[in-house]
Scaffold this motif. Structure first.
Motif, PDB file in Angstrom:
ATOM      1  N   GLU A 171     -63.468  22.567 -22.099  1.00 45.84           N
ATOM      2  CA  GLU A 171     -62.487  21.502 -21.917  1.00 45.84           C
ATOM      3  C   GLU A 171     -62.044  21.429 -20.453  1.00 45.84           C
ATOM      4  O   GLU A 171     -61.904  20.346 -19.886  1.00 45.84           O
ATOM      5  CB  GLU A 171     -61.285  21.785 -22.824  1.00 45.84           C
ATOM      6  CG  GLU A 171     -60.473  20.565 -23.114  1.00 45.84           C
ATOM      7  CD  GLU A 171     -59.309  20.888 -24.040  1.00 45.84           C
ATOM      8  OE1 GLU A 171     -59.564  21.265 -25.183  1.00 45.84           O
ATOM      9  OE2 GLU A 171     -58.169  20.767 -23.597  1.00 45.84           O
ATOM     10  N   MET A 174     -64.729  19.726 -18.523  1.00 48.48           N
ATOM     11  CA  MET A 174     -64.769  18.276 -18.759  1.00 48.48           C
ATOM     12  C   MET A 174     -63.668  17.575 -17.971  1.00 48.48           C
ATOM     13  O   MET A 174     -63.918  16.583 -17.291  1.00 48.48           O
ATOM     14  CB  MET A 174     -64.640  18.026 -20.261  1.00 48.48           C
ATOM     15  CG  MET A 174     -64.877  16.601 -20.682  1.00 48.48           C
ATOM     16  SD  MET A 174     -63.415  15.599 -20.553  1.00 48.48           S
ATOM     17  CE  MET A 174     -62.539  16.137 -22.007  1.00 48.48           C
ATOM     18  N   ASP A 245     -54.594  22.640 -16.119  1.00 49.17           N
ATOM     19  CA  ASP A 245     -55.561  22.760 -17.210  1.00 49.17           C
ATOM     20  C   ASP A 245     -56.834  23.455 -16.754  1.00 49.17           C
ATOM     21  O   ASP A 245     -57.368  24.322 -17.453  1.00 49.17           O
ATOM     22  CB  ASP A 245     -55.905  21.373 -17.768  1.00 49.17           C
ATOM     23  CG  ASP A 245     -54.783  20.842 -18.638  1.00 49.17           C
ATOM     24  OD1 ASP A 245     -53.791  21.569 -18.805  1.00 49.17           O
ATOM     25  OD2 ASP A 245     -54.900  19.710 -19.125  1.00 49.17           O
ATOM     26  N   GLU A 248     -56.182  27.136 -16.042  1.00 48.87           N
ATOM     27  CA  GLU A 248     -55.978  27.919 -17.259  1.00 48.87           C
ATOM     28  C   GLU A 248     -57.282  28.136 -18.014  1.00 48.87           C
ATOM     29  O   GLU A 248     -57.559  29.223 -18.513  1.00 48.87           O
ATOM     30  CB  GLU A 248     -54.952  27.229 -18.170  1.00 48.87           C
ATOM     31  CG  GLU A 248     -54.601  28.097 -19.383  1.00 48.87           C
ATOM     32  CD  GLU A 248     -53.714  27.372 -20.378  1.00 48.87           C
ATOM     33  OE1 GLU A 248     -53.146  26.330 -20.016  1.00 48.87           O
ATOM     34  OE2 GLU A 248     -53.616  27.848 -21.515  1.00 48.87           O
ATOM     35  N   ARG A 312     -51.435  29.376 -15.424  1.00 47.97           N
ATOM     36  CA  ARG A 312     -50.782  28.073 -15.270  1.00 47.97           C
ATOM     37  C   ARG A 312     -49.680  28.129 -14.229  1.00 47.97           C
ATOM     38  O   ARG A 312     -49.510  27.215 -13.428  1.00 47.97           O
ATOM     39  CB  ARG A 312     -50.177  27.657 -16.617  1.00 47.97           C
ATOM     40  CG  ARG A 312     -51.001  26.662 -17.375  1.00 47.97           C
ATOM     41  CD  ARG A 312     -50.276  26.195 -18.613  1.00 47.97           C
ATOM     42  NE  ARG A 312     -50.060  24.755 -18.565  1.00 47.97           N
ATOM     43  CZ  ARG A 312     -51.008  23.853 -18.695  1.00 47.97           C
ATOM     44  NH1 ARG A 312     -52.256  24.223 -18.840  1.00 47.97           N
ATOM     45  NH2 ARG A 312     -50.740  22.574 -18.652  1.00 47.97           N
TER      46      ARG A 312
ATOM     47  N   ARG B  87     -66.776  20.269 -30.639  1.00 48.47           N
ATOM     48  CA  ARG B  87     -65.801  19.398 -31.271  1.00 48.47           C
ATOM     49  C   ARG B  87     -66.414  18.328 -32.174  1.00 48.47           C
ATOM     50  O   ARG B  87     -65.691  17.638 -32.866  1.00 48.47           O
ATOM     51  CB  ARG B  87     -64.989  18.691 -30.167  1.00 48.47           C
ATOM     52  CG  ARG B  87     -63.828  19.510 -29.644  1.00 48.47           C
ATOM     53  CD  ARG B  87     -62.604  19.284 -30.494  1.00 48.47           C
ATOM     54  NE  ARG B  87     -61.598  20.321 -30.362  1.00 48.47           N
ATOM     55  CZ  ARG B  87     -60.589  20.288 -29.536  1.00 48.47           C
ATOM     56  NH1 ARG B  87     -60.455  19.274 -28.723  1.00 48.47           N
ATOM     57  NH2 ARG B  87     -59.724  21.258 -29.518  1.00 48.47           N
ATOM     58  N   VAL B  92     -62.157  11.880 -25.266  1.00 48.20           N
ATOM     59  CA  VAL B  92     -61.425  12.745 -24.332  1.00 48.20           C
ATOM     60  C   VAL B  92     -59.992  12.996 -24.781  1.00 48.20           C
ATOM     61  O   VAL B  92     -59.378  13.970 -24.376  1.00 48.20           O
ATOM     62  CB  VAL B  92     -61.425  12.167 -22.891  1.00 48.20           C
ATOM     63  CG1 VAL B  92     -62.803  12.249 -22.285  1.00 48.20           C
ATOM     64  CG2 VAL B  92     -60.899  10.757 -22.866  1.00 48.20           C
ATOM     65  N   ALA B  95     -59.458  16.299 -26.497  1.00 48.95           N
ATOM     66  CA  ALA B  95     -59.478  17.520 -25.696  1.00 48.95           C
ATOM     67  C   ALA B  95     -58.051  17.858 -25.297  1.00 48.95           C
ATOM     68  O   ALA B  95     -57.613  17.586 -24.194  1.00 48.95           O
ATOM     69  CB  ALA B  95     -60.360  17.321 -24.456  1.00 48.95           C
ATOM     70  N   ASN B  96     -57.299  18.433 -26.229  1.00 49.09           N
ATOM     71  CA  ASN B  96     -55.880  18.674 -25.964  1.00 49.09           C
ATOM     72  C   ASN B  96     -55.492  20.117 -26.256  1.00 49.09           C
ATOM     73  O   ASN B  96     -54.384  20.407 -26.660  1.00 49.09           O
ATOM     74  CB  ASN B  96     -55.021  17.710 -26.799  1.00 49.09           C
ATOM     75  CG  ASN B  96     -55.383  17.784 -28.266  1.00 49.09           C
ATOM     76  OD1 ASN B  96     -56.183  18.642 -28.669  1.00 49.09           O
ATOM     77  ND2 ASN B  96     -54.808  16.923 -29.068  1.00 49.09           N
ATOM     78  N   LEU B  97     -56.455  21.020 -26.048  1.00 43.94           N
ATOM     79  CA  LEU B  97     -56.189  22.427 -26.292  1.00 43.94           C
ATOM     80  C   LEU B  97     -55.128  22.941 -25.325  1.00 43.94           C
ATOM     81  O   LEU B  97     -54.281  23.743 -25.685  1.00 43.94           O
ATOM     82  CB  LEU B  97     -57.484  23.215 -26.110  1.00 43.94           C
ATOM     83  CG  LEU B  97     -57.542  24.610 -26.696  1.00 43.94           C
ATOM     84  CD1 LEU B  97     -57.376  24.551 -28.187  1.00 43.94           C
ATOM     85  CD2 LEU B  97     -58.857  25.249 -26.332  1.00 43.94           C
ATOM     86  N   MET B  98     -55.196  22.437 -24.088  1.00 43.35           N
ATOM     87  CA  MET B  98     -54.244  22.887 -23.079  1.00 43.35           C
ATOM     88  C   MET B  98     -53.342  21.742 -22.675  1.00 43.35           C
ATOM     89  O   MET B  98     -53.809  20.654 -22.374  1.00 43.35           O
ATOM     90  CB  MET B  98     -54.992  23.376 -21.841  1.00 43.35           C
ATOM     91  CG  MET B  98     -55.779  24.621 -22.084  1.00 43.35           C
ATOM     92  SD  MET B  98     -56.847  24.987 -20.703  1.00 43.35           S
ATOM     93  CE  MET B  98     -58.081  23.736 -20.841  1.00 43.35           C
ATOM     94  N   HIS B  99     -52.073  21.952 -22.746  1.00 43.64           N
ATOM     95  CA  HIS B  99     -51.113  20.963 -22.249  1.00 43.64           C
ATOM     96  C   HIS B  99     -49.817  21.713 -22.006  1.00 43.64           C
ATOM     97  O   HIS B  99     -49.634  22.833 -22.472  1.00 43.64           O
ATOM     98  CB  HIS B  99     -50.915  19.836 -23.260  1.00 43.64           C
ATOM     99  CG  HIS B  99     -50.573  20.311 -24.623  1.00 43.64           C
ATOM    100  ND1 HIS B  99     -49.312  20.678 -24.978  1.00 43.64           N
ATOM    101  CD2 HIS B  99     -51.355  20.563 -25.701  1.00 43.64           C
ATOM    102  CE1 HIS B  99     -49.325  21.090 -26.232  1.00 43.64           C
ATOM    103  NE2 HIS B  99     -50.542  21.049 -26.684  1.00 43.64           N
ATOM    104  N   TRP B 100     -48.939  21.081 -21.267  1.00 48.41           N
ATOM    105  CA  TRP B 100     -47.725  21.846 -20.995  1.00 48.41           C
ATOM    106  C   TRP B 100     -46.713  21.584 -22.081  1.00 48.41           C
ATOM    107  O   TRP B 100     -45.715  22.234 -22.128  1.00 48.41           O
ATOM    108  CB  TRP B 100     -47.196  21.555 -19.587  1.00 48.41           C
ATOM    109  CG  TRP B 100     -46.691  20.187 -19.354  1.00 48.41           C
ATOM    110  CD1 TRP B 100     -46.753  19.100 -20.184  1.00 48.41           C
ATOM    111  CD2 TRP B 100     -46.009  19.754 -18.187  1.00 48.41           C
ATOM    112  NE1 TRP B 100     -46.181  18.039 -19.603  1.00 48.41           N
ATOM    113  CE2 TRP B 100     -45.709  18.394 -18.381  1.00 48.41           C
ATOM    114  CE3 TRP B 100     -45.631  20.378 -16.994  1.00 48.41           C
ATOM    115  CZ2 TRP B 100     -45.048  17.661 -17.424  1.00 48.41           C
ATOM    116  CZ3 TRP B 100     -44.989  19.634 -16.064  1.00 48.41           C
ATOM    117  CH2 TRP B 100     -44.701  18.291 -16.273  1.00 48.41           C
TER     118      TRP B 100
END
Lengths: 504, 100
Positions: A171, A174, A245, A248, A312, B87, B92, B95-100
């Motif tokens: 991810e 990408m 992102d 991390e 992060r 997936r 796109v 693709a939200n595995l990482m977010h704050w």
């Protein structure tokens, strides 16, 4: 081009051959068998790959030092039809990149051996990235700079997604790829407009052509787009969204690579393009970059406060640091250029030291990355905890660490250029940054914690941390040699800026 | 001879379509096509200026850009294929595995 010019490219040739060698070596070793990145057993192969990579880096460093004998001055920028400059500025950064890369190899070693992924391709991609960085800091022609930058970026996209069986890593790759290619396209559009107005891609000729021009829309648009593309590469706000992102999700040594070598390469070309090429219109772009710098410092440092994942947190902190370095670029003076050079060194060593500590706690892919993993570290590994404090103080810019010297130069240059308000923002945000750096210190010293994250320090990690510690303290107490070196390395770029500033 | 600014307007329109495509589309491949459109708009700008200046610099740069775009396509498609393996989609927004 004549064959005589080829000697100037010797370091790049050495590292390219090395990169190809690393790529084909595992195939040769197995008698032409197919090697899969995920299926290849690591272990012995990874060690051999490490030593091969280190040997290639030593050869490249020897080539750079040998070629530095050829450095004259501005005349040097005539090689390859005035596309490639082998000047003291380029040599300075090339040696910094090679040193960083060697330390990254030591950092990656155990981490890779513990994973299922091939070390050969990993080091090969790192070598290609190094080749791209070395090529772009030597570029004095926008095409040469662009090609170097793309070689670096393409290698970085793959490296960010190197753990292809981990969704997080894929991810990250990408996101980095999509945003990276968009920013490259924007940068290219800027270059094409500058080409359209000035009729040339060579930085010196662009400067000559611009000095006869008055402000014009196409040119301003071009400079803005070029600046936006470069701001993406150094991760300055508001072009920073990818940074947390990608930092991390990428394998930790690659995060270390992106936040040190890759970033300082982008600082170097940023400084070269805007100091040499865009000097004439500095009053127009200074203000825009000042706003970007202020935004980077504020967003980066404030957003870092709430992060629990150390990667992060350091990503946001690195956005803030991009803002500090922009101070040096905005000031358009000798002092500013020296500041960029000094700060690149200082920042790279302090950051690598922190990554060594983080890697010491990460047994495997994504373990040991939370701030809570640092709890009680002073009892489990007192020396590491102490070293970590020094690195964090250096990033915060507290004397007697080297970070103070770097920030002193940058802030002083900004005040000298009439950007006092920006220097005030920078000082305030440095104070804010101490707040979240001390969260880590508090976790290490004041909390007991369960000590879940196991301490696995190898010789390589210890060596890197020791080097970074010595450099950070040494240049903090005795900044003289580093400052002198920066003044020498500023070279003709600094002289040119000084002469142009004096003209007005 | 067609005036240069006709080409420039066309390339600006193509570039804008590309930017809008990147911002609004969700499918990875469509986003990638939009990026290619942006890059080709840049190529058109270079060619228009190179024709105007009767210079070869701009023309040569276009060849470099095309080669790099091809390399970019190889890397990008590989990344999207890997993402698809994980997936079963290249949307796109997923693709939200990482977010704050």
């Amino acid at each position: 081009m004549t064959w005589g010019d080829t000697i100037y490219l010797l370091p790049e040739i050495v590292i390219s051959i090395g990169a190809c060698l690393l790529l084909i070596a595992p195939v040769m070793r197995r008698g032409g068998g197919v090697v899969r990145a995920s299926g290849a057993p690591s272990g012995g192969g990874a060690r051999t790959a490490k030593w091969t990579m280190l040997a290639i880096l030593v050869l490249t460093a020897v080539a750079v030092i040998a070629s530095s004998g050829l450095v004259a001055d501005v005349a040097q920028t005539k090689t390859f039809a005035s596309m490639f400059a082998l000047d003291s500025f380029a040599i300075f950064f090339k040696l910094l990149f090679i040193a960083t890369m060697a330390m990254l190899v030591l950092l990656s070693d155990d981490y890779l051996a513990a994973s299922r992924y091939s070390a050969w391709e990993y080091y090969s991609l790192l070598s290609f990235a190094l080749c791209g960085m070395m090529f772009m800091v030597s570029g004095v022609h926008l095409a040469a700079i662009y090609i170097g930058l793309e070689l670096l970026s393409l290698s970085s996209y793959i490296l960010a997604g190197y753990f292809k069986n981990e969704l997080k890593s894929t991810e990250a790759a990408m996101k980095y790829f999509v945003l990276g290619t968009v920013s490259s396209a924007i940068l290219l559009y800027g270059i094409s407009l500058i080409y359209g107005v000035t009729g040339t891609l060579n930085l010196m000729r662009i400067a000559d052509a611009m000095s006869t021009l008055v402000t014009n829309d196409a040119l301003m648009f071009g400079i803005m787009l070029l600046g936006a593309g470069l701001c993406f590469k150094i991760a300055a706000a508001p072009f920073h969204v990818w940074t947390p992102d990608v930092y991390e999700g990428a394998p930790t040594p690659i995060t270390a690579f992106l936040s040190t070598a890759s970033k300082s390469a982008a600082f170097a070309i940023f400084a070269r393009i805007f100091y040499v090429g865009m000097h004439h219109f500095r009053l127009d772009w200074q203000v825009v970059l000042a706003i970007i710098a202020a935004l980077s410092m504020i967003i980066g440092n404030l957003a870092a406060i709430t992060q629990d994942n150390i990667k992060r947190m350091l990503a946001y902190s690195s956005i803030g640091h991009a803002g500090y370095v922009l101070l040096g670029i905005i000031s358009v003076s000798e002092m500013g250029l020296y500041g960029v050079l000094v700060y690149s060194v200082v920042y790279v060593f302090a950051t690598l030291g922190i990554w060594a500590t983080v890697l010491m706690l990460s047994k495997h892919e994504y373990a040991g990355e939370q701030v809570s993993d640092f709890e009680g570290l002073h009892r489990r590994a007192p020396l590491w905890a102490f070293a970590m404090i020094i690195f964090l103080l250096s990033l915060g810019g507290i004397p007697p660490t080297a970070g103070f010297i770097g920030k002193y130069f940058l802030f002083y240059a900004a005040v000298g250029a009439g950007f006092g308000w920006l220097a005030i923002v920078a000082v305030l945000m440095s104070a804010v940054s101490m707040f979240f750096y001390f969260r880590i210190v508090m976790a290490m010293y004041l909390r007991d914690g369960d000590g879940q994250a196991e301490v696995v320090s190898s010789g390589g990690l210890k060596l890197v941390a020791a080097i970074c510690l010595v450099v950070t303290l040494l240049f903090g107490i005795l900044p003289g040699p580093l400052v002198e070196q920066a003044k020498i390395s500023g070279g003709w770029v600094a002289k040119r800026v000084a002469a142009n500033n004096a003209q007005r | 001879m067609i005036p240069t600014h006709y080409f420039l307007i066309l390339s600006a329109i193509l570039f804008t379509i590309g930017v809008v495509g990147v911002l609004t589309r969700k499918n990875g491949i469509t986003i990638f096509m939009s990026i290619e459109l942006m890059v080709n708009a840049v190529n058109l700008t270079f060619l228009a200026y190179a024709r105007q200046f009767h210079q070869v610099h701009g023309l040569i740069f276009v060849f470099f850009i095309m080669a790099i775009a091809a390399a970019e396509a190889a890397v990008g498609l590989a990344i999207f294929i890997t993402l698809f393996h994980h997936r079963d989609t290249i949307d796109v927004d997923e693709a939200n595995l990482m977010h704050w």
